[in-house]
Design a protein around this motif. Structure first.
Motif, PDB file in Angstrom:
ATOM      1  N   VAL A 167       0.877  -1.172   0.000  1.00 40.01           N
ATOM      2  CA  VAL A 167       0.000   0.000   0.000  1.00 40.01           C
ATOM      3  C   VAL A 167       0.914   1.221   0.000  1.00 40.01           C
ATOM      4  O   VAL A 167       1.761   1.367   0.885  1.00 40.01           O
ATOM      5  CB  VAL A 167      -0.928   0.025   1.230  1.00 40.01           C
ATOM      6  CG1 VAL A 167      -1.794   1.287   1.207  1.00 40.01           C
ATOM      7  CG2 VAL A 167      -1.797  -1.221   1.270  1.00 40.01           C
ATOM      8  N   ARG A 187      -2.955  -0.181  -3.751  1.00 37.98           N
ATOM      9  CA  ARG A 187      -3.682  -0.819  -2.661  1.00 37.98           C
ATOM     10  C   ARG A 187      -3.511  -2.339  -2.724  1.00 37.98           C
ATOM     11  O   ARG A 187      -3.889  -2.967  -3.721  1.00 37.98           O
ATOM     12  CB  ARG A 187      -5.179  -0.485  -2.730  1.00 37.98           C
ATOM     13  CG  ARG A 187      -5.507   0.997  -2.552  1.00 37.98           C
ATOM     14  CD  ARG A 187      -7.008   1.231  -2.683  1.00 37.98           C
ATOM     15  NE  ARG A 187      -7.344   2.646  -2.609  1.00 37.98           N
ATOM     16  CZ  ARG A 187      -7.563   3.305  -1.473  1.00 37.98           C
ATOM     17  NH1 ARG A 187      -7.493   2.653  -0.326  1.00 37.98           N
ATOM     18  NH2 ARG A 187      -7.859   4.590  -1.485  1.00 37.98           N
ATOM     19  N   TYR A 245       5.502   3.287   2.596  1.00 36.60           N
ATOM     20  CA  TYR A 245       4.559   2.249   2.172  1.00 36.60           C
ATOM     21  C   TYR A 245       4.329   1.249   3.286  1.00 36.60           C
ATOM     22  O   TYR A 245       5.135   1.110   4.210  1.00 36.60           O
ATOM     23  CB  TYR A 245       5.044   1.538   0.906  1.00 36.60           C
ATOM     24  CG  TYR A 245       6.359   0.794   1.048  1.00 36.60           C
ATOM     25  CD1 TYR A 245       6.415  -0.520   1.517  1.00 36.60           C
ATOM     26  CD2 TYR A 245       7.561   1.400   0.684  1.00 36.60           C
ATOM     27  CE1 TYR A 245       7.603  -1.208   1.632  1.00 36.60           C
ATOM     28  CE2 TYR A 245       8.771   0.732   0.794  1.00 36.60           C
ATOM     29  CZ  TYR A 245       8.786  -0.572   1.274  1.00 36.60           C
ATOM     30  OH  TYR A 245       9.979  -1.237   1.402  1.00 36.60           O
ATOM     31  N   VAL A 285      -3.905   7.505  -1.776  1.00 33.06           N
ATOM     32  CA  VAL A 285      -3.355   6.155  -1.910  1.00 33.06           C
ATOM     33  C   VAL A 285      -3.462   5.732  -3.375  1.00 33.06           C
ATOM     34  O   VAL A 285      -4.557   5.698  -3.946  1.00 33.06           O
ATOM     35  CB  VAL A 285      -4.106   5.158  -1.006  1.00 33.06           C
ATOM     36  CG1 VAL A 285      -3.554   3.748  -1.206  1.00 33.06           C
ATOM     37  CG2 VAL A 285      -3.985   5.584   0.446  1.00 33.06           C
TER      38      VAL A 285
END
Length: 240
Positions: A9, A19, A54, A16
């Motif tokens: 992610v 995902r 991340y 974002v």
């Protein structure tokens, strides 16, 4: 196992872009990273370089990238950005030999062995006729091949290339992809390549990773897979 992403992610603040991305590259391979603008292609590369925060894991050769200090210096990872510019006169050979800079100590000069290796790399790419020319006088396609020669000299196991054929004509696009394919098959390197040139991928060996899809996976490259992904991207963001 060469490269592995586990539940990745990543993004910027509240935005974002990637995902729960997971994929596994078990052996040296060419991977074309595709998708709409904003799908997270460059973000993925920044995660590999530890330039964006991340969640999840990125593993190279079984090692968590978070725990590796300077993987570029260790010959594990190299990167060719979308735009590389040189604003001063420099011989092609002198530019290519700089691919060895991570292997040199601070202020250590390049020696005869270094220049021999650079010369051999240019010869391997059939670029020997350019080695004494001023890099800034070359065409865009010739310059890109020279950058790839410099990247080859780094001899990293995994290379990240951000749109290496952007703004090149058909001839040089084919040359670049042929070079990358040979790099994988003959030198056993792994290449992740962001590209919008899907039609040039038709007959390559490797994988597609379409980050615009809800659950991206590695898809073996075939004419059918290329056409399906091209249609998917052309259909627009409503399918994402």
């Amino acid at each position: 196992m060469i490269v592995e992403a586990n539940n990745l992610v990543a993004g910027y603040g509240q935005r974002v872009l990637i995902r729960n991305l997971s994929f596994l590259i078990p052996a040296p391979a060419f991977v074309a990273v595709i998708g709409h603008n904003g799908a997270g292609k460059t973000t993925l590369f920044k995660a590999f370089q530890q330039k964006v925060p991340y969640q999840g894991q990125l593993l190279v050769q079984g090692q968590d990238l978070r725990h590796l200090s300077n993987p570029a210096a260790k010959g594990i990872l190299s990167y060719l950005p979308q735009k590389n510019t040189v604003n001063f006169p420099i011989k092609v050979l002198d530019l290519v030999v700089m691919g060895l800079f991570r292997k040199k100590r601070f202020f250590e000069n390049y020696d005869v062995a270094d220049y021999t290796l650079a010369t051999q790399t240019l010869a391997q790419l059939q670029l020997s006729h350019l080695q004494d020319q001023d890099f800034t006088t070359l065409s865009g396609g010739e310059q890109q091949l020279v950058w790839l020669a410099q990247l080859m000299l780094q001899d990293a196991d995994i290379s990240l290339l951000d749109e290496p054929t952007q703004q090149l004509d058909v001839y040089y696009k084919n040359q670049v992809f042929r070079l990358l394919q040979n790099w994988v098959l003959q030198q056993h390197k792994t290449i992740l390549c962001i590209t919008h040139d899907l039609q040039n991928l038709m007959h390559l060996q490797g994988y597609l990773l379409n980050l615009s899809k809800p659950s991206p996976i590695l898809e073996p490259i075939s004419p059918e897979a290329v056409q399906q992904n091209q249609a998917y991207l052309e259909a627009g963001r409503q399918l994402v």
